[in-house]
Each structure stands twice: as C-alpha cells, then as structure tokens.
Design an enzyme around this catalytic site. Structure first.
Site, mmCIF file in Angstrom:
data_model
loop_
_atom_site.group_PDB
_atom_site.id
_atom_site.type_symbol
_atom_site.label_atom_id
_atom_site.label_comp_id
_atom_site.label_asym_id
_atom_site.label_seq_id
_atom_site.Cartn_x
_atom_site.Cartn_y
_atom_site.Cartn_z
ATOM 1 N N HIS A 122 63.722 35.099 -2.803
ATOM 2 C CA HIS A 122 62.783 34.232 -2.063
ATOM 3 C C HIS A 122 61.513 33.926 -2.856
ATOM 4 O O HIS A 122 60.669 33.174 -2.376
ATOM 5 C CB HIS A 122 62.394 34.867 -0.720
ATOM 6 C CG HIS A 122 63.555 35.112 0.191
ATOM 7 N ND1 HIS A 122 64.487 34.137 0.489
ATOM 8 C CD2 HIS A 122 63.959 36.228 0.862
ATOM 9 C CE1 HIS A 122 65.403 34.649 1.307
ATOM 10 N NE2 HIS A 122 65.114 35.911 1.540
HETATM 11 ZN ZN ZN Z 1 68.315 38.895 2.902
#
Ligand code: ZN
Length: 310
Positions: A122
């Site tokens: 992320h």
């Molecule tokens: Zn995850």
C-alpha cells in the site's frame, strides 16, 4: 537438496510494540520460531538482511516523502499511515525492505528467496498508506533492475487487499507487470494494475483457484517476466478480521503451491514476501505464513532443476 534462502529482516519487532493494534507485529518472530521448531529452517540458516539504504529507497520513493519520514513529520504524505511515525517503526520498515531486497537478490542467484516480512504493497512513491511506509516489493525490483540482474518482473499479489501502491508505482512501466487478486469491496481505493481480479466475498475455493489459474496464465503470457515477486498475504483467510474472502488453510496452501509451481515450471526465480494477516487468533496467521514458507521449500528443487536445464 536445494532450499530457498530464508531472510530474517532486522530489527525484529517486539510483541506489544503497537499496543492494542490489529497489525500483529509479533507474527514475524513467531513465524521464525515455528519454522525453527519444526526443523524447516535451522537456526544457522537464516540470512540477516541489512536495512534498506536511502539510496535504495530513492529508487522508488520521492525525496519529499523520504524527508518527511526522516524527520518523523506528519504531513499530507505521511498522514495516511495507520501506524505510529517514530524512529523504531521506521527502522522496522527499513528492515522489512532490506529483507525483500535480499530475498530478491537470493532468488536471482539461487531460485527462491523468502523474506519473513515485507509485502508492503500500500506504500506509494510519494506517500504512506495503511500499514505501509516503504514499498519493499517495488524497491526490490528496482534494485535488481539497476544491477542488471533482471529485465522484466511480475508482481503476483494474492493479499486480500489490492496492491494499490505497487500498481501505481509501476503504472506505465512495461518492464513490470502487476497482478492483484483481491476482495473487490474492501479497502483500499483501487488503482489500476496490469491485471486486477476483484472477487466477490465470500468466494469458494473452486472459484478462487480457477480465477487464480486463469490469471497466472495471463501474467506469464503478457508480462513475460524473468523474475517474480509473490505477495502471499494471509488475510484471504476465513478467520481474518479485515477481509471476508473466506478461504481455508488448505485453500491458501493450494494457492501458494500453484503460484510457486507456475514459477518453477518456467524456471523463473521468485522472491516471496509475507504480506497481511489479521486473524482473530494470531496463531492462525502464523500457520498460514509458515505454510507459505513450506511451499517455497517444496518447490525450490524443481525450480533449481528447471533453471539448470535452461
Ligand atoms: Zn492485506
């Protein structure tokens, strides 16, 4: 018998570092201990990876963002992190990233490298997100490309969450094929990977594995990689608190086997990162990660043999 290189990133997070937090940082130490206790990795076989250097991080991350991190400053670039921003936490993420770099180098040299950490998909080039400060997957690939060790890479991301940071970092870069198979209606805000398979939840094992098989064919055909990074998130598990794909231990072990076998059949070196895992019982998350490590052990000889024959 050929075995994977097992990388132990340093420092090793201590239990309770984050207090009551859904991210079980203690899982990394528990995975190492479980692998040793079962005889999968002998205590002397661990390779200790140095933390990622500034020079390595700059291959992916912007100077402004790295400066915020170095100064431990909350800005629009760091505020999307869901972790504390302090020197110890930053050192952990440097360590995880160094672990993935080492796993990538070991994979190219020996076939399979496993970082008992990492999978921080992320993190974007210019900002943190979720539980991710540095995108170790992207840094590992960029280090290998800079060294001339690889030309084309594929990221096979099987975490329950989309690999949004990785997708964005490599968007428009034909040398890296990004694939993410994830739960569609879930964090994060989606970016466009080269191949996204957003699944309804919960999904049965049959549909999941069929979708995975079809996708792997596309990844190797279109991506034509000479190197793979596998993000083996444990959070598609039925007992996970953040995801709802509902896969069993056996399904996840089969997932690992299929991804790694797809690399082995083609003689393509593979670096493995652990990724997410937030089961109500941390022992479940640890068991899934341990099974991934065992899948790597199981396919390493076939991968080595295929490479030797090429
Ligand atoms: Zn995850």
């Amino acid at each position: 018998m050929t075995r994977p290189a097992f990388i132990a990133p340093v420092p090793l997070p201590e239990a309770g570092l984050l207090g009551e937090h859904v991210f079980p940082l203690e899982k990394y130490g528990l995975v190492r201990a479980a692998l040793e206790a079962a005889g999968d990795v002998s205590p002397g076989a661990w390779r200790i990876a140095p933390p990622a250097t500034d020079d390595e991080l700059r291959l992916v991350h912007t100077a402004e963002y790295l400066d915020d991190i170095a100064s431990l400053r909350w800005t629009e670039r760091t505020l999307h992190s869901e972790l504390p921003l302090d020197a110890l936490v930053v050192s952990l993420f440097r360590g995880f990233t160094g672990g993935t770099i080492a796993a990538c180098r070991a994979a190219v040299a020996e076939g399979v490298g496993v970082n008992v950490g990492g999978g921080l998909h992320h993190a974007f080039a210019d900002h943190a997100e979720g539980f991710c400060y540095f995108n170790d997957i992207a840094v590992g690939i960029r280090v290998l490309q800079r060294e001339g060790a690889i030309e084309r890479a594929a990221v096979i991301d099987c975490d329950v969450h989309q690999g949004n940071g990785t997708a964005r970092i490599f968007a428009g870069d034909d040398s890296v094929f990004t694939f993410s198979i994830h739960q569609e209606h879930l964090y994060p805000e989606k970016q466009r990977s080269d191949l996204d398979v957003g699944l309804d939840d919960p999904i049965g094992d049959e549909l999941y594995l069929r979708a995975l098989d079809a996708s792997l064919g596309v990844v190797f055909a279109l991506g034509a990689p000479d190197f793979v990074v596998y993000q083996a998130g444990a959070d598609p598990y039925a007992g996970d608190r953040l995801g709802n794909l509902g896969l069993s231990f056996a399904d996840l072990a089969e997932r690992d086997r299929r991804v790694l076998s797809a690399c082995a059949e083609r003689g393509i070196p593979c670096a493995v990162t652990l990724g997410g895992g937030y089961a109500a019982d941390t022992d479940d998350t640890v068991a899934i990660h341990v099974a991934t490590c065992r899948a790597a052990i199981a396919i390493a000889p076939a991968l080595a043999a295929r490479r030797a024959a090429q």
